[in-house]
Design an enzyme around this catalytic site. Structure first.
Site, PDB file in Angstrom:
ATOM      1  N   ASP A  14      -2.396  -7.781 -17.362  1.00 47.48           N
ATOM      2  CA  ASP A  14      -2.782  -6.367 -17.421  1.00 47.48           C
ATOM      3  C   ASP A  14      -1.604  -5.435 -17.657  1.00 47.48           C
ATOM      4  O   ASP A  14      -1.656  -4.567 -18.521  1.00 47.48           O
ATOM      5  CB  ASP A  14      -3.511  -5.960 -16.130  1.00 47.48           C
ATOM      6  N   ARG A  95       3.763  -0.994  -1.429  1.00 50.19           N
ATOM      7  CA  ARG A  95       3.610   0.105  -2.393  1.00 50.19           C
ATOM      8  C   ARG A  95       4.669   1.184  -2.218  1.00 50.19           C
ATOM      9  O   ARG A  95       5.261   1.619  -3.206  1.00 50.19           O
ATOM     10  CB  ARG A  95       2.197   0.696  -2.333  1.00 50.19           C
ATOM     11  N   ASP A 124      -4.711   0.724  -3.515  1.00 54.88           N
ATOM     12  CA  ASP A 124      -3.353   0.748  -4.049  1.00 54.88           C
ATOM     13  C   ASP A 124      -3.091   1.935  -4.985  1.00 54.88           C
ATOM     14  O   ASP A 124      -2.000   2.484  -4.996  1.00 54.88           O
ATOM     15  CB  ASP A 124      -3.036  -0.584  -4.740  1.00 54.88           C
ATOM     16  N   SER A 175      -8.008 -11.959  -7.740  1.00 53.02           N
ATOM     17  CA  SER A 175      -6.984 -10.933  -7.841  1.00 53.02           C
ATOM     18  C   SER A 175      -6.027 -11.164  -6.670  1.00 53.02           C
ATOM     19  O   SER A 175      -6.435 -11.190  -5.517  1.00 53.02           O
ATOM     20  CB  SER A 175      -7.638  -9.556  -7.744  1.00 53.02           C
TER      21      SER A 175
HETATM   22  N1  ARG Z   1      -7.071  -5.017   0.610  1.00 53.60           N
HETATM   23  C1  ARG Z   1      -5.666  -5.038   0.730  1.00 53.60           C
HETATM   24  C2  ARG Z   1      -5.096  -3.651   0.811  1.00 53.60           C
HETATM   25  O1  ARG Z   1      -5.730  -2.735   0.430  1.00 53.60           O
HETATM   26  C3  ARG Z   1      -4.969  -5.841  -0.322  1.00 53.60           C
HETATM   27  C4  ARG Z   1      -5.130  -5.401  -1.732  1.00 53.60           C
HETATM   28  C5  ARG Z   1      -4.263  -6.223  -2.603  1.00 53.60           C
HETATM   29  N2  ARG Z   1      -4.798  -6.606  -3.824  1.00 53.60           N
HETATM   30  C6  ARG Z   1      -5.306  -7.790  -4.156  1.00 53.60           C
HETATM   31  N3  ARG Z   1      -5.348  -8.039  -5.415  1.00 53.60           N
HETATM   32  N4  ARG Z   1      -5.732  -8.668  -3.316  1.00 53.60           N
HETATM   33  O2  ARG Z   1      -4.006  -3.459   1.264  1.00 53.60           O
END
Ligand code: ARG
Length: 401
Positions: A14, A95, A124, A175
């Protein structure tokens, strides 16, 4: 002068396609920035070269692994932060450090905009953009997946059409986001929340059903931070890595939850955080002997609020900063050793010692040498129960009328 956009680059399909996609949609030059938060996998030089091969005018790798461990994982440990009681904030804490490096790169390369690869449904995007608004209020944000209709199918078609140096056939149904603090896996087969995760989902942890022999480890802390493992000095990054290895081998730190996203969706996530969960367990047990009761009770509430703020993208907010100051103050005496056994998916503490402990053997003992005057307890209980006793007298009186 041509406008410049800094893109948070992972090396995956991506964000690789996003380089050219953003260029075509906006006419801007794209600078790819990859941040090392201990995610492992491909070498960052390979990732850098791929960004250039995909048309980035500059590609830059920031080594933030020690910074991430010291300034992001350690505060999470000090807070014993577990969002909704389970999730050690793996992605949520990465992040802000990525944002810091994106803003820095934007300044260095004269960019006006920052781009990231998040969708419009998750947490995110919020964490990236709130962070950028705070650290670089003049910078604009763009998310090609969300704002420029960059779907998976279009990404594959674009990569093939342009002959980009990226694999488009390898189909990963999940993911995944990972760093040294842990790994998060979602989507695909896991979206049916009755489906149990298959073995191929896991990478940081071995199956706990068939564990190797129990592994006893001693973790030494100073002011809430791990400083030695089995007597060997470690940095925070080394401590996390070592426990990822040892606790991971025992299947410690597997988490399967449905959590509340900030955007109002409940979503299923599988986490693996062997080092983080072993460290949080040890740290909490050390706090149990070194933090005074009232401070400890209040700290649990603060830690929960801290986890919610960080989950919700408020890392750089004033309240988070104030809570950090409180938590930091509580860590002054959190020094000493915790001994724990890692085995079969569990990390169980079986010994603790500290020069700054509040555990008083002479007060606690039931043997001779007891210094606790038991006669004081009667009067204490009398007064402690007084208020409820008066109220209950009133209840009886009113009911009798
Ligand atoms: N749900 C978790 C959060 O919001 C992890 C998100 C991370 N992304 C993934 N592709 N699993 O912090």
């Amino acid at each position: 002068m041509t406008e410049r956009i800094v893109l948070a680059y992972s090396g995956g399909l991506d964000t690789s396609v996003a380089i050219g996609w953003i260029g075509e949609a906006t006419g801007a030059e794209v600078i790819a920035v990859a941040v090392d938060v201990g995610q492992g996998g491909e070498s960052l030089e390979t990732i850098r070269q791929r960004a250039l091969g995909c048309g980035a005018v500059e590609a830059y790798v920031a080594d933030a692994s020690d910074e991430f461990a010291d300034e992001y994982c350690m505060p999470t440990l000090k807070a014993n932060a577990l969002y909704q009681g389970h999730y050690p904030l793996v992605s949520a804490i990465s992040r802000p450090v990525i944002v810091k490096h994106l803003v820095k790169a934007a300044r260095e390369f004269g960019a006006t905009t920052v781009a990231h690869g998040c969708t419009g449904k998750g947490n995110d995007q919020v964490r990236f953009e709130v962070g950028i608004q705070t650290l670089g209020p003049d910078l604009k944000c763009i998310a090609p997946v969300r704002d420029l209709a960059l779907t998976r199918d279009k990404a594959i078609a674009f990569a093939e059409e342009k002959g980009l140096p990226i694999e488009t056939t390898k189909k990963n149904p999940y993911s995944i986001d990972q760093n040294v603090w842990g790994r998060a896996v979602e989507t695909g087969y896991l979206e049916d929340i009755w489906n149990s995760p298959t073995k191929d989902i896991y990478d940081y942890t071995a199956t706990p059903e068939f564990p190797p022999a129990p592994d006893e480890v001693t973790i030494s802390f100073e002011a809430g931070v791990p400083v030695a493992i089995d007597g060997i000095k470690v940095t925070p990054l080394q401590a996390i890595k070592e426990l990822n290895r040892r606790a991971g081998a025992q299947g410690v730190g597997r988490i399967d939850v449905v959590e509340d996203r900030l955007v109002g969706i409940k979503s299923r996530e599988i986490y693996e955080a062997p080092g983080a969960m072993a460290l949080i367990t040890a740290h909490k047990h050390l706090e149990d002997i070194t933090i005074e009761r009232e401070q400890a009770r209040f700290k649990a509430t603060v830690g929960q609020r801290w986890a919610e703020l960080v989950y919700d993208g408020q890392w750089f907010s004033p309240l988070k900063r104030s809570l950090d100051a409180f938590i930091e103050d509580t860590q002054k005496y959190v020094s000493g050793d915790i001994r724990m056994v890692l085995h079969g998916g569990q990390a169980i503490v079986n010994g603790r010692r500290s020069d700054t402990s509040l555990y008083d053997f002479d007060l606690a003992t039931y043997d001779t040498g007891d210094t606790f005057d038991q006669s004081m307890a009667r009067g204490f209980i009398e007064l402690w129960g007084m208020s409820a006793k008066v109220a209950s007298g009133r209840d009886i009186r009113v009911a009798g009328k």
